[in-house]
Design an enzyme around this catalytic site. Structure first.
Site, mmCIF file in Angstrom:
data_model
loop_
_atom_site.group_PDB
_atom_site.id
_atom_site.type_symbol
_atom_site.label_atom_id
_atom_site.label_comp_id
_atom_site.label_asym_id
_atom_site.label_seq_id
_atom_site.Cartn_x
_atom_site.Cartn_y
_atom_site.Cartn_z
ATOM 1 N N SER A 226 0.909 -1.296 0.017
ATOM 2 C CA SER A 226 0.084 -0.039 0.037
ATOM 3 C C SER A 226 0.887 0.947 0.083
ATOM 4 C CB SER A 226 -0.882 0.033 1.353
ATOM 5 O OG SER A 226 -1.323 1.222 1.489
ATOM 6 N N THR A 227 0.584 2.344 -0.371
ATOM 7 C CA THR A 227 1.134 3.677 -0.118
ATOM 8 C C THR A 227 1.464 3.626 1.166
ATOM 9 O OG1 THR A 227 -0.074 4.700 -2.326
ATOM 10 C CG2 THR A 227 1.080 6.077 -0.593
ATOM 11 N N ASN A 228 0.610 3.452 1.973
ATOM 12 C CA ASN A 228 0.869 3.639 3.428
ATOM 13 C C ASN A 228 1.975 2.863 4.100
ATOM 14 O OD1 ASN A 228 -1.745 4.884 3.138
ATOM 15 N ND2 ASN A 228 -2.789 3.637 4.310
ATOM 16 N N THR B 94 34.014 36.318 27.696
ATOM 17 C CA THR B 94 32.549 35.858 28.062
ATOM 18 C C THR B 94 31.710 36.994 27.851
ATOM 19 O OG1 THR B 94 33.065 36.274 30.420
ATOM 20 C CG2 THR B 94 33.379 33.931 29.279
ATOM 21 N N SER C 116 31.135 44.410 -1.594
ATOM 22 C CA SER C 116 30.555 45.323 -1.851
ATOM 23 C C SER C 116 30.345 45.876 -3.238
ATOM 24 C CB SER C 116 30.837 46.396 -0.882
ATOM 25 O OG SER C 116 30.336 47.822 -1.130
ATOM 26 N N SER C 117 29.438 46.315 -3.600
ATOM 27 C CA SER C 117 29.269 47.201 -5.059
ATOM 28 C C SER C 117 29.570 48.507 -4.977
ATOM 29 C CB SER C 117 27.678 46.698 -5.430
ATOM 30 O OG SER C 117 26.813 47.522 -4.614
#
Length: 470
Positions: A146-148, A193, A324-325
């Site tokens: 079964s699919t199941n 920390t 960066s552009s």
């Protein structure tokens, strides 16, 4: 999904009506219905080769088990097995067209495989596709199944295979961190920390922590992977095994072990196996834990490499691409950023899996397709992301030893290391003097004649190795 002309099409019928199917495609009417009704994503069931292969392996083992029990002829079995082998080779991916996220509880997926395998078996036996005179999708390819029980079995097999590769990638990353632990073993480093100066340590110890964490992630994923070896095969629709011959279950597992090379087992309780998908909650949780843990490391690397002038600058990451552009020369930590972003997606996938597992109803869970989609997505993203992170970032990390030592020696973290040497009260007084005069504690110790710079460094180096370290 209609063919252009009658000459290049064949016609199949169901209770809804007729459909035209291109002659060069091996799916049938059930597949067409599934595609027309349930396509919601860009990925088909053939997108992940492990899933495609797992389904074919189940059908292969089932055919052999059905032959052993006298419900398939040797001719039918041999044709189905041969067709399954070709499916595993990727020969018919263009006919595996149902959406991975289809909402029929897996029925459309199962029928797509059944139809492709049946039609190819028909071809191999000298018959036309679509007539199913010798090999029928339901009566023969899907016999005793079964699919199941087939869908969750294939889902587990595929996930098991994909996790094996991911575990290897994580173990390789752990080995890279171990290499950096050794490489940076003698570099003094300022431990922090709450983003505040804390204690002296070695930079290698930091990377040793990363290595230990990453090794544990690999071990935990390997452990949960092993839980996927229990399958619901043989339960058919709801766990009763109705529709399968008495000897089918034992035979199908024996053959599946030979086909896959993995010792898959029947469940202790078939009804539990059909009803519940809790193992995927565990799998997805470990994937989430892996993603967020590696994101923490990636965040650390981003912080420690910040700058190069206005930040910490204690690590140098390989330059991957322009950052960066508009700002010339800027280089961003794109590989760590990608790992962090990836973790967001894996966390989201885990939420979807948890929802799907929760909303199973009574004898089955019909939300398995979304589990497949999200778990496969998480594994694939982690596999690809970790590979790039390892090769393009971690392998090439360099340490700025001077900057690391400078930050430590100019910080109040030095004070902690000096307490056993000159006493808490005296160190406290000198520390307050350091703050008041804006001079490092190392400089004050040297000018006061208490400790030379070399003696202070030796004390710090000694303190940076805890007594419990091997």
């Amino acid at each position: 999904m209609k063919a252009n002309t009658e000459s290049d099409a064949r016609v199949e019928r169901d209770y809804v009506g007729e459909v035209s199917i291109p002659r060069d495609r091996l799916y049938g009417v059930n597949t067409v219905r599934g595609v027309d009704n349930l396509t919601v994503s860009p990925l088909s069931i053939a997108h992940y080769p492990a899933f495609r292969d797992a389904f074919a392996q189940v059908k292969w083992a089932a055919a052999l088990a059905n032959r052993d029990n006298g419900v398939l002829t040797c001719e039918q079995c041999d044709a189905i097995v041969a067709a399954c082998g070709e499916v595993i080779g990727g020969s018919f991916d263009t006919s595996l067209v149902v959406d991975l996220m289809e909402g029929s509880g897996g029925t459309s997926t199962n029928m797509n495989f059944n139809e492709v395998i049946a039609n190819r078996a028909q071809h191999l036996l000298g018959h036309a596709a679509g007539n199913y005179e010798i090999v029928h999708p339901n009566d023969h390819v899907n016999r005793s199944q079964s699919t199941n029980d087939v869908y969750p079995a294939a889902l587990k097999i595929a996930t098991h295979a994909m996790l094996g590769t991911l575990v290897e990638h994580i173990a390789a990353l752990a080995a890279l961190f171990r290499r950096k632990e050794t490489e940076f073993a003698d570099i003094l480093h300022l431990g922090r920390t709450c983003l505040q100066d804390a204690q002296p340590m070695r930079l290698g110890q930091l990377f040793g922590g990363y290595a230990s964490l990453t090794s544990r992630l690999a071990d935990e994923l390997a452990a949960v992977r092993d839980k996927l070896r229990t399958l619901p095969l043989g339960g058919t629709a709801i766990g009763t095994g109705f529709g399968a011959p008495a000897g089918y279950r034992a035979a199908v597992y024996a053959h599946l072990r030979q086909v896959t090379g993995v010792d898959y087992q029947a469940p202790a309780n078939s009804f539990d196996a059909m009803q519940n998908m809790d193992v995927f909650s565990r799998v997805s949780a470990e994937l989430r834990t892996c993603a967020v843990s590696l994101a923490k490391i990636a965040s650390d690397l981003t912080m420690l490499s910040s700058g190069p002038v206005g930040g910490l600058g204690e690590l140098t990451l390989p330059e991957a691409q322009a950052g960066s552009s508009i700002m010339p020369g800027k280089v961003n930590p794109v590989l760590p950023m990608a790992m962090i972003q990836l973790s967001f997606a894996v966390v989201g996938n885990d939420v979807a899996v948890a929802q799907a597992v929760q909303y199973g109803e009574l004898e089955i869970n019909h939300f398995e397709p979304v589990v497949a989609s999200r778990v496969f997505d998480s594994i694939a993203m982690l596999s690809h992301g970790i590979t790039r992170f390892s090769e393009k970032c971690v392998a090439g990390i360099e340490a700025n030893g001077i900057r690391n030592e400078q930050h430590l020696l100019e910080s109040m973290a030095v004070a902690t290391a000096l307490v056993p040497k000159i006493g808490y009260a005296r160190v406290s007084k000198l520390a307050r003097q350091s703050v008041a005069e804006g001079r490092s504690l190392v400089e004050i110790l040297e000018t006061s004649g208490l400790l030379s710079r070399d003696e202070t460094l030796a004390t710090i180096r000694s303190a940076s190795y805890p007594v419990f370290d091997s």
